[in-house]
Design an enzyme around this catalytic site. Structure first.
Site, PDB file in Angstrom:
ATOM      1  N   HIS A  10       5.033  -6.380   0.846  1.00 40.63           N
ATOM      2  CA  HIS A  10       4.234  -5.142   0.816  1.00 40.63           C
ATOM      3  C   HIS A  10       2.757  -5.424   1.139  1.00 40.63           C
ATOM      4  O   HIS A  10       2.455  -6.419   1.762  1.00 40.63           O
ATOM      5  CB  HIS A  10       4.410  -4.423  -0.526  1.00 40.63           C
ATOM      6  CG  HIS A  10       5.853  -4.315  -0.916  1.00 40.63           C
ATOM      7  ND1 HIS A  10       6.722  -3.392  -0.376  1.00 40.63           N
ATOM      8  CD2 HIS A  10       6.617  -5.071  -1.768  1.00 40.63           C
ATOM      9  CE1 HIS A  10       7.933  -3.563  -0.889  1.00 40.63           C
ATOM     10  NE2 HIS A  10       7.900  -4.580  -1.731  1.00 40.63           N
ATOM     11  N   GLU A  24       3.027  -3.927  -7.317  1.00 38.40           N
ATOM     12  CA  GLU A  24       3.769  -5.094  -6.834  1.00 38.40           C
ATOM     13  C   GLU A  24       2.988  -5.872  -5.778  1.00 38.40           C
ATOM     14  O   GLU A  24       2.960  -7.110  -5.797  1.00 38.40           O
ATOM     15  CB  GLU A  24       5.133  -4.653  -6.270  1.00 38.40           C
ATOM     16  CG  GLU A  24       5.943  -5.838  -5.798  1.00 38.40           C
ATOM     17  CD  GLU A  24       7.162  -5.468  -4.985  1.00 38.40           C
ATOM     18  OE1 GLU A  24       7.503  -4.267  -4.915  1.00 38.40           O
ATOM     19  OE2 GLU A  24       7.780  -6.384  -4.410  1.00 38.40           O
ATOM     20  N   HIS A  79       8.535 -11.102  -4.182  1.00 33.59           N
ATOM     21  CA  HIS A  79       8.542  -9.689  -4.608  1.00 33.59           C
ATOM     22  C   HIS A  79       8.640  -9.572  -6.124  1.00 33.59           C
ATOM     23  O   HIS A  79       8.951 -10.537  -6.822  1.00 33.59           O
ATOM     24  CB  HIS A  79       9.742  -8.960  -3.980  1.00 33.59           C
ATOM     25  CG  HIS A  79       9.594  -8.721  -2.518  1.00 33.59           C
ATOM     26  ND1 HIS A  79       9.313  -7.485  -1.978  1.00 33.59           N
ATOM     27  CD2 HIS A  79       9.679  -9.581  -1.463  1.00 33.59           C
ATOM     28  CE1 HIS A  79       9.233  -7.590  -0.660  1.00 33.59           C
ATOM     29  NE2 HIS A  79       9.452  -8.850  -0.320  1.00 33.59           N
ATOM     30  N   GLU A 144      12.748 -12.079  -6.561  1.00 34.69           N
ATOM     31  CA  GLU A 144      12.341 -10.879  -7.308  1.00 34.69           C
ATOM     32  C   GLU A 144      11.952 -11.352  -8.703  1.00 34.69           C
ATOM     33  O   GLU A 144      12.809 -11.707  -9.518  1.00 34.69           O
ATOM     34  CB  GLU A 144      13.495  -9.873  -7.381  1.00 34.69           C
ATOM     35  CG  GLU A 144      13.861  -9.245  -6.041  1.00 34.69           C
ATOM     36  CD  GLU A 144      12.945  -8.080  -5.623  1.00 34.69           C
ATOM     37  OE1 GLU A 144      11.948  -7.824  -6.333  1.00 34.69           O
ATOM     38  OE2 GLU A 144      13.237  -7.455  -4.593  1.00 34.69           O
TER      39      GLU A 144
HETATM   40 ZN    ZN Z   1       9.226  -5.587  -3.025  1.00 37.50          ZN
END
Ligand code: ZN
Length: 230
Positions: A10, A24, A79, A144
């Site tokens: 992102h 995030e 992430h 993640e």
């Molecule tokens: Zn993400």
């Protein structure tokens, strides 16, 4: 030279997941910069490029095109999760492709090393059809790191010390997976010059230490006794 492409997910107009006052995109970037710094400070034999090192908007294809054009040896995308859950999980591409076994082997090393560094629940080693995993021409994985919308996970993610642990897990995992060498230990002097310290023995009896110093002097080496408590 092992080429590592770090991809903080992102950025810019795309915040990624949000929750508990966190974005995030910010956490991904913080972790990735820490991974880069740990690898550059403590390991050698590698080169790192990043999809972004600031808060900019960048498309997924721009990221994978860059890594492919550079000829990266490994692509790691970082992430933070969301959507009701807790803990850590990692992904590789779920298709059938040559090198999948090797991709999985490298991911397993990185995943296990991260789990050794953080007290996150282990949600497992997974596969998915994500762009950055599918469109990369080299082994790739995506981590993640906790759930931004889970209060306990978010609490951890607010701590810089915890982000350091996540980053160290990624860095050491990459180093082990890709066979990076630890840098030699160097003693940094106040004036910035680097000296290498050679130790030829440690002795319980001062007499024996003196003897060694004399031997070295006789052989033409300058030496001194450094006292420490064992
Ligand atoms: Zn993400």
């Amino acid at each position: 030279m092992v080429k590592i492409f770090l991809d903080p997910g992102h950025g810019g107009s795309d915040p990624g997941a949000t929750g508990n006052g966190l974005k995030e995109k910010d956490l991904n970037l913080k972790i990735a910069l820490k991974v880069r710094d740990i690898l550059n400070n403590e390991y050698e034999g590698h080169d790192i490029r990043m999809s972004r090192n600031s808060d900019i908007t960048k498309s997924l294809s721009a990221r994978t095109d860059e890594a492919n054009a550079w000829g990266a040896n490994y692509y790691l995308s970082i992430h933070i999760n969301a959507g009701g859950g807790t803990g850590f999980e990692s992904f590789i591409y779920n298709g059938n492709y040559p090198g999948k076994q090797e991709t999985d082997r490298l991911r397993n090393i990185i995943h296990d090393t991260i789990m050794q560094h953080v007290d996150f629940q282990d949600r497992g080693k997974k596969e998915a059809n994500f762009h950055v995993l599918r469109e990369t021409a080299m082994p790739a994985s995506l981590t993640e790191n906790g759930f931004i919308d889970h209060s306990n996970d978010a609490q951890k993610l607010k701590s810089d010390a915890f982000l350091n642990k996540i980053a160290r897990g990624h860095a050491v995992g990459l180093a082990e997976a890709l066979g990076l060498q630890k840098k030699e230990k160097k003693t940094e002097q106040p004036n910035g010059e680097i000296y290498y310290r050679v130790i030829t023995g440690s002795f319980k009896e001062k007499e024996n230490a003196d003897k060694r110093v004399q031997e070295l002097k006789n052989a033409g080496f300058d030496s001194f006794i450094d006292i420490f408590k064992g």
